[in-house]
Each structure stands twice: as C-alpha cells, then as structure tokens.
Design an enzyme around this catalytic site. Structure first.
Site, PDB file in Angstrom:
ATOM      1  N   TYR A 118       0.479  -0.868   0.377  1.00  0.00           N
ATOM      2  CA  TYR A 118       0.018   0.068  -0.080  1.00  0.00           C
ATOM      3  C   TYR A 118       1.126   1.351   0.136  1.00  0.00           C
ATOM      4  O   TYR A 118       0.999   1.918   0.852  1.00  0.00           O
ATOM      5  CB  TYR A 118      -0.409  -0.089   1.419  1.00  0.00           C
ATOM      6  CG  TYR A 118      -1.699   1.189   0.935  1.00  0.00           C
ATOM      7  CD1 TYR A 118      -3.020   1.232   0.389  1.00  0.00           C
ATOM      8  CD2 TYR A 118      -2.178   2.079   2.010  1.00  0.00           C
ATOM      9  CE1 TYR A 118      -3.943   1.810   0.555  1.00  0.00           C
ATOM     10  CE2 TYR A 118      -3.237   2.289   2.957  1.00  0.00           C
ATOM     11  CZ  TYR A 118      -4.167   2.041   1.973  1.00  0.00           C
ATOM     12  OH  TYR A 118      -5.169   3.400   2.086  1.00  0.00           O
TER      13      TYR A 118
ATOM     14  N   HIS B 197      -2.292   7.349  -2.986  1.00  0.00           N
ATOM     15  CA  HIS B 197      -3.000   6.804  -3.630  1.00  0.00           C
ATOM     16  C   HIS B 197      -3.983   6.411  -1.927  1.00  0.00           C
ATOM     17  O   HIS B 197      -4.941   6.894  -0.864  1.00  0.00           O
ATOM     18  CB  HIS B 197      -2.581   5.101  -3.632  1.00  0.00           C
ATOM     19  CG  HIS B 197      -4.024   4.484  -3.457  1.00  0.00           C
ATOM     20  ND1 HIS B 197      -5.686   3.931  -3.568  1.00  0.00           N
ATOM     21  CD2 HIS B 197      -4.390   3.060  -2.172  1.00  0.00           C
ATOM     22  CE1 HIS B 197      -5.910   2.969  -3.830  1.00  0.00           C
ATOM     23  NE2 HIS B 197      -5.085   2.276  -2.183  1.00  0.00           N
TER      24      HIS B 197
ATOM     25  N   GLU C 279      -7.081  -2.083  -9.527  1.00  0.00           N
ATOM     26  CA  GLU C 279      -6.305  -1.094  -8.708  1.00  0.00           C
ATOM     27  C   GLU C 279      -4.819  -1.693 -10.196  1.00  0.00           C
ATOM     28  O   GLU C 279      -4.147  -2.615 -10.939  1.00  0.00           O
ATOM     29  CB  GLU C 279      -5.853  -1.876  -7.584  1.00  0.00           C
ATOM     30  CG  GLU C 279      -6.862  -1.293  -6.765  1.00  0.00           C
ATOM     31  CD  GLU C 279      -6.899  -2.133  -5.028  1.00  0.00           C
ATOM     32  OE1 GLU C 279      -5.523  -2.581  -5.265  1.00  0.00           O
ATOM     33  OE2 GLU C 279      -7.527  -1.106  -4.544  1.00  0.00           O
TER      34      GLU C 279
ATOM     35  N   GLU D 156      -0.915  -1.050 -10.782  1.00  0.00           N
ATOM     36  CA  GLU D 156      -0.393  -2.072  -9.811  1.00  0.00           C
ATOM     37  C   GLU D 156       1.092  -2.421 -10.510  1.00  0.00           C
ATOM     38  O   GLU D 156       0.627  -2.994 -11.860  1.00  0.00           O
ATOM     39  CB  GLU D 156       0.001  -2.517  -8.350  1.00  0.00           C
ATOM     40  CG  GLU D 156      -1.722  -1.815  -7.451  1.00  0.00           C
ATOM     41  CD  GLU D 156      -2.153  -2.841  -6.602  1.00  0.00           C
ATOM     42  OE1 GLU D 156      -1.288  -3.452  -5.975  1.00  0.00           O
ATOM     43  OE2 GLU D 156      -2.910  -3.005  -6.192  1.00  0.00           O
TER      44      GLU D 156
ATOM     45  N   ASP E 132      -4.916  -5.383 -10.231  1.00  0.00           N
ATOM     46  CA  ASP E 132      -5.512  -6.424  -8.755  1.00  0.00           C
ATOM     47  C   ASP E 132      -7.017  -5.982  -8.627  1.00  0.00           C
ATOM     48  O   ASP E 132      -7.126  -4.222  -8.060  1.00  0.00           O
ATOM     49  CB  ASP E 132      -4.777  -5.926  -7.156  1.00  0.00           C
ATOM     50  CG  ASP E 132      -4.972  -6.756  -5.922  1.00  0.00           C
ATOM     51  OD1 ASP E 132      -5.966  -7.013  -5.934  1.00  0.00           O
ATOM     52  OD2 ASP E 132      -4.611  -5.972  -4.974  1.00  0.00           O
TER      53      ASP E 132
ATOM     54  N   GLN F 250     -15.441  -4.659  -0.148  1.00  0.00           N
ATOM     55  CA  GLN F 250     -14.685  -4.536   1.107  1.00  0.00           C
ATOM     56  C   GLN F 250     -15.288  -3.562   1.603  1.00  0.00           C
ATOM     57  O   GLN F 250     -14.248  -3.714   3.255  1.00  0.00           O
ATOM     58  CB  GLN F 250     -13.592  -3.587   0.089  1.00  0.00           C
ATOM     59  CG  GLN F 250     -11.840  -3.227   0.899  1.00  0.00           C
ATOM     60  CD  GLN F 250     -11.024  -2.597  -0.156  1.00  0.00           C
ATOM     61  OE1 GLN F 250     -11.917  -1.888  -2.349  1.00  0.00           O
ATOM     62  NE2 GLN F 250      -9.991  -2.302   0.515  1.00  0.00           N
TER      63      GLN F 250
END
Ligand code: CA
Length: 412
Positions: free
Chosen positions: A123, A128, A194, A196, A228, A235
């Site tokens: 993370y 973000h 996501e 990444e 992702d 969530q």
C-alpha cells in the site's frame, strides 16, 4: 542488429523480458520477447547456445520460469549478454538459423510466467493512501499513524492471479448498502481496478534470515504489470478488523512478460525523501524507484476506447527494496516466484489516480466516456488494459500490457 525492430516496440534489444509461451497445443517453453517475435530459449539451448553458461535446455522446457530464475543473477546476466551479442553481430551464424528459434508473437499463446508461491500486496503510494483516507476517514488525518513508518501490506491469495487475456465473472458477495439496514447478497456494484506493478522474487531466503535494504534487489528477478480487481462495496463491509478478504481475492491479472531489473537500470530515479525519518532497518541502499509510465485504457461494449488514468511506477513512497527489507525483518522467508504488488499507484494529479474509487471520488464524480456513457465503477463487458513503458534518448523498455474483460455475474 540483423532483426529489424520497430523503434516504438516495447521489446527492444535493451529489454529482453522473459515469458512462458506455447504454440498450438505444444508444450510450454520459456521465451524472450524481441520486437514482434518470441525468442524460443529451449530451441536455442538445444542448439548448444548456452552450454558453456551451464544452462541445461530442460530448464526452458517448463511450465514456469521458476527453475531458470533460481539459477541466479549471474546466469541471467550472461544469457542476456549472449543474446545481445548474437543479435548485434551482423555475421552471426544464428542469423541463417533464425527460423529455428524465432516465432511471431501473434502465433503463440502466452501463459502465467511464474508459479506464484506467496502473494503480498503493499500500500506504498502516498497519494493513494491519502485519497482513500480522505474519502473514508478524515482529510486532516488521512494517513493512519503507522503509514509513514512502515510499508503497510497484507498477504493475499496466489491461486486467483491469472495472465493477461483471462476474463472473469463479476463476483457475488455480501454488502451493506445502507448503514442502518441489514446486509444484502448479490453481484458487486462497485467493481474497480487497481493500477499496480508487481515484483517477482528471484531468490530464496532461510526462515529467520533478514534481507537489508541494500541487499534487497539481489532478491528481485523483475516486474510485471498488475491489475488487482477489487469489489469496493464488499471491501467496505468486510474489511474490519482484519483487512481485505473476498473483495480482493476473486481475480487479479498480470502481464505475461517479466521485465528484469537489468533492463530497467537506465530508468532509475531518486525515490521521494521520507519525512519523518524511517527506522534504521528501512534505510540504506540507493533509495531509488523506476520511472515507468503507466496508462489505463477502458474499452466499452460500443468499441470506444478511452485512457482513464496515466500514472508512473516512480510514485512510490516506499521503494521495492524497503518493501522486501520490511517483509523479512521478522525472519519471514522468501521463495523464488513470490509476488509482491506495489499497491495502487496514484500520482499527484486527479488524472493519474490508479483506481475508479479515486478517479470518480467514491462515485461522486462519474467519468464521461467518448461514447457518452458514464462510469462510477465498471459494467459488464468493459475491458480494461494497463500498459507500461520506460523511454528516454531513443531507449525504450516496455512491459506490453495486461487486459481483462468483465463478464456478467452468475445468477444468484
Ligand atoms: Ca491492491
């Protein structure tokens, strides 16, 4: 070089990324991308090309790159140099024989390049973490107290990581749309991506062994693009107190070619200065990131395409080396083929945010696409493609892309 390559190709002679491919229903083999071709490493090895490097052909007739990766960086560097010399020598005997080891990329099928053992998701982008903290908690205290002291991460699941081109069904799950009503069950209504980059671990450590920041890149084989896929409504309801679970483990996708640290060496840039100072075990090494431009394209069922985000791998507060040092500080061991994702990479501008959650600010500001439709999150039939490349002074090193299409949910 005797093989003509489009100067705009991601796969220049400076890149030489590794992947696993097959032709028709033939066996899987290790290959290297060059221009629009695949170099068949097994075929080259069978011709005796790498015999003096101590590489057996069988390591390339394999479902995964793991056995080759385990041979170590010296072997990888020697093979890279061997290929570059062979390709740049206009009078190379291999030129006449190229039909035996070159295949058009359009004629091969790509597979998952590594057998992924353990998968960790970090993370590490400050923007973000700041955006998410601002939206869900308090703009004055957007970052949680630990965030600038350690690279926050969690252990994910490797079974549901697939290669680019694999599609997936919209997941079902439990959500609580209204805070004062009971939860409901159904397809996610907040399907998100996501953006990444994931690190492919290239060395084993013993349990109890710590890897310092300075040593960390010795344990990196290379990098892939990583999407992702996430279900934000699932969530939001499930993540307290242990963190992400079913919102994250239904499907993730990686690009098929692993770009090595050697190929990215010309694109190293200083990482952001860290304030407050980090603990000594997170210091050392070069404190560098890699300058890799990232872009996200959405194609709707109308066929219209739109770039919805442009970010960069360099926007990491915590470097890959720091992630590895932190991951092993308690003695946790690494294995060849482990995957460590960066976490969503958001840049400083709204157009550089790495998720729909941020791009639409929690769905408040929908994106308007060229075909006039709007998106808060993704709809069935949407196809998302992430691309990544580094470029400067005539030098280009690219990742290719990772694409997947959202299929409708099962009846429920
Ligand atoms: Ca993630």
């Amino acid at each position: 070089m005797w093989l003509p390559i489009d100067p705009q190709s991601d796969f220049s002679i400076h890149n030489l990324p590794y992947g696993i491919f097959s032709i028709d229903s033939g066996p899987k083999r290790a290959g290297v991308a060059l221009g629009d071709q695949v170099i068949d490493l097994y075929a080259l090895a069978e011709m005796g090309t790498f015999r003096d490097l101590g590489i057996q052909p069988s390591v390339f007739q394999s479902d995964f790159l793991n056995d080759y990766i385990a041979l170590g960086k010296k072997v990888h560097a020697a093979l890279r140099q061997r290929l570059q010399v062979m390709l740049e020598d206009e009078s190379s005997p291999f030129r006449e024989l190229s039909g035996r080891f070159l295949h058009p990329q359009a004629s091969v099928q790509m597979h998952l390049p590594v057998k992924i053992g353990d998968y960790t998701d970090f993370y590490s982008s400050e923007q973000h973490a700041f955006n998410v903290g601002t939206m869900f908690r308090d703009p004055q205290n957007a970052l949680l107290p630990n965030w600038k002291h350690l690279p926050v991460g969690y252990h994910g699941r490797s079974s549901s990581i697939f290669v680019s081109g694999t599609n997936f069904k919209r997941p079902l799950g439990q959500t609580r749309p209204k805070d004062d009503e009971p939860p409901v069950f159904g397809p996610t209504r907040s399907l998100d991506f996501e953006l990444e980059v994931a690190t492919v671990i290239g060395g084993n450590t013993q349990n109890g062994q710590r890897v310092s920041v300075a040593e960390a890149e010795d344990y990196v084989f290379g990098f892939v693009l990583f999407n992702d896929w996430s279900a934000r409504d699932v969530q939001k309801w499930e993540y307290v107190p242990l963190g992400p679970f079913l919102a994250k483990n239904f499907f993730s996708a990686i690009s098929p070619w692993v770009v090595t640290t050697e190929a990215l060496a010309p694109f190293r840039v200083p990482a952001p200065e860290q304030d407050p100072a980090v603990l000594p075990y997170l210091k050392g090494g070069k404190h560098q990131n890699f300058d890799v431009a990232l872009e996200v394209e959405l194609e709707t069922t109308s066929g219209q395409k739109a770039i919805i985000s442009q970010s960069n791998f360099k926007y990491l507060y915590w470097t890959v080396a720091q992630q590895i040092a932190h991951h092993t500080i308690n003695g946790c061991n690494l294995n060849v083929g482990d995957l460590m994702a960066s976490g969503t990479i958001s840049g400083p501008e709204p157009g550089s945010y790495g998720s729909m959650l941020e791009l639409t600010w929690g769905g408040k500001n929908p994106l308007t696409l060229p075909d006039g439709s709007q998106r808060r999150f993704f709809e069935d039939g949407d196809r998302l493609t992430i691309r990544g490349f580094s470029q400067k002074e005539g030098l280009k090193v690219g990742f290719g892309s990772v694409s997947s299409t959202v299929l409708p949910a099962d009846p429920f």
